[in-house]
Design a protein around this motif. Structure first.
Motif, PDB file in Angstrom:
ATOM      1  N   PHE A 117       3.562  -7.073  -4.773  1.00 21.29           N
ATOM      2  CA  PHE A 117       2.536  -7.693  -3.944  1.00 21.29           C
ATOM      3  C   PHE A 117       1.244  -6.883  -3.992  1.00 21.29           C
ATOM      4  O   PHE A 117       1.260  -5.661  -3.902  1.00 21.29           O
ATOM      5  CB  PHE A 117       3.020  -7.835  -2.497  1.00 21.29           C
ATOM      6  N   ASP A 118       0.137  -7.598  -4.137  1.00 24.07           N
ATOM      7  CA  ASP A 118      -1.179  -6.966  -4.120  1.00 24.07           C
ATOM      8  C   ASP A 118      -1.645  -6.701  -2.700  1.00 24.07           C
ATOM      9  O   ASP A 118      -2.400  -5.760  -2.452  1.00 24.07           O
ATOM     10  CB  ASP A 118      -2.209  -7.874  -4.811  1.00 24.07           C
ATOM     11  N   ASP A 142      -0.442 -11.892  -5.866  1.00 29.18           N
ATOM     12  CA  ASP A 142       0.766 -12.066  -5.066  1.00 29.18           C
ATOM     13  C   ASP A 142       0.536 -11.538  -3.652  1.00 29.18           C
ATOM     14  O   ASP A 142       0.172 -10.379  -3.452  1.00 29.18           O
ATOM     15  CB  ASP A 142       1.943 -11.345  -5.722  1.00 29.18           C
ATOM     16  N   LEU A 143       0.763 -12.409  -2.679  1.00 33.80           N
ATOM     17  CA  LEU A 143       0.441 -12.142  -1.280  1.00 33.80           C
ATOM     18  C   LEU A 143       1.695 -12.269  -0.432  1.00 33.80           C
ATOM     19  O   LEU A 143       2.475 -13.204  -0.593  1.00 33.80           O
ATOM     20  CB  LEU A 143      -0.601 -13.161  -0.804  1.00 33.80           C
ATOM     21  N   LEU A 144       1.855 -11.339   0.507  1.00 32.77           N
ATOM     22  CA  LEU A 144       2.935 -11.385   1.491  1.00 32.77           C
ATOM     23  C   LEU A 144       2.304 -11.590   2.859  1.00 32.77           C
ATOM     24  O   LEU A 144       1.349 -10.882   3.206  1.00 32.77           O
ATOM     25  CB  LEU A 144       3.737 -10.085   1.460  1.00 32.77           C
ATOM     26  N   PRO A 158       2.330  -2.457  -0.851  1.00 31.41           N
ATOM     27  CA  PRO A 158       1.031  -3.094  -1.064  1.00 31.41           C
ATOM     28  C   PRO A 158       0.022  -2.656  -0.009  1.00 31.41           C
ATOM     29  O   PRO A 158       0.389  -2.161   1.059  1.00 31.41           O
ATOM     30  CB  PRO A 158       1.342  -4.584  -0.913  1.00 31.41           C
ATOM     31  N   ALA A 195      -0.506  -7.361   1.709  1.00 30.77           N
ATOM     32  CA  ALA A 195       0.328  -7.869   2.795  1.00 30.77           C
ATOM     33  C   ALA A 195      -0.576  -8.122   3.987  1.00 30.77           C
ATOM     34  O   ALA A 195      -1.356  -7.244   4.375  1.00 30.77           O
ATOM     35  CB  ALA A 195       1.419  -6.869   3.161  1.00 30.77           C
TER      36      ALA A 195
END
Length: 173
Positions: free
Chosen positions: A51-52, A106-108, A77, A54
């Protein structure tokens, strides 16, 4: 990154919270939540997604969930604690995603129900296997995780844009 960049969004509902005599925003995790949060961290690690960013609600239970989960992940991240995630509507959540920089692949998102379930359902125009059926059946319990993929800019996130790749709960429902 171009507008046709593949992206993934992981949507995580906080783990089970306790009900002490504090404001809703300040509720800590219950004992079960403290057990489930590391388990969801292991599941996040198993996805192989690096992930980039959060985005985590500022509520105590989401911050505690994230603190326990991230310890199980091989890469931490950048984390932004976002007040707008607390009690956010579906429209507010989509607007928040639309603000995400296209540098983020990529996001959380660590948040609350009913928003996390509504967002996972709204974004999932398609699904792999029985993921959508399982998500619909369980109702997105605490520590549930949904991973949705889509192609394009974050500004283009809207209903039915993605594919539900994975759905997981600590109870394995």
């Amino acid at each position: 990154m171009s507008a046709d960049t593949p992206r993934r969004i992981a949507l995580l509902r906080h783990a089970k919270a306790d009900w002490p005599e504090v404001s809703d925003h300040d509720r800590p995790l219950a004992e079960r939540g403290r057990k489930d949060a590391p388990a969801v961290g292991l599941k996040l690690a198993e996805t192989g997604i690096v992930f980039d960013l959060a985005l985590c609600s500022t509520a105590a239970r989401t911050r505690e969930t994230w603190k326990l989960a991230v310890q199980e992940m091989p890469h931490r991240p950048k984390t932004h604690y976002e007040e707008r995630l607390y009690d956010a509507s579906l429209g507010e959540l989509i607007a928040l995603l639309n603000e995400t920089s296209d540098e983020v692949s990529d996001l959380l998102v660590i948040g609350h129900n009913p928003g996390m379930h509504a967002l996972a359902d709204a974004l999932s125009g398609r699904a792999e296997g029985d993921t959508l059926t399982r998500m619909s059946r369980t109702g997105f319990p605490t520590a549930a995780l949904a991973v949705v993929s889509f192609t394009g800019s974050w500004k283009s996130v809207e209903h039915n844009v993605g594919t539900l790749l994975d759905y997981w709960t600590p109870k394995g429902l």
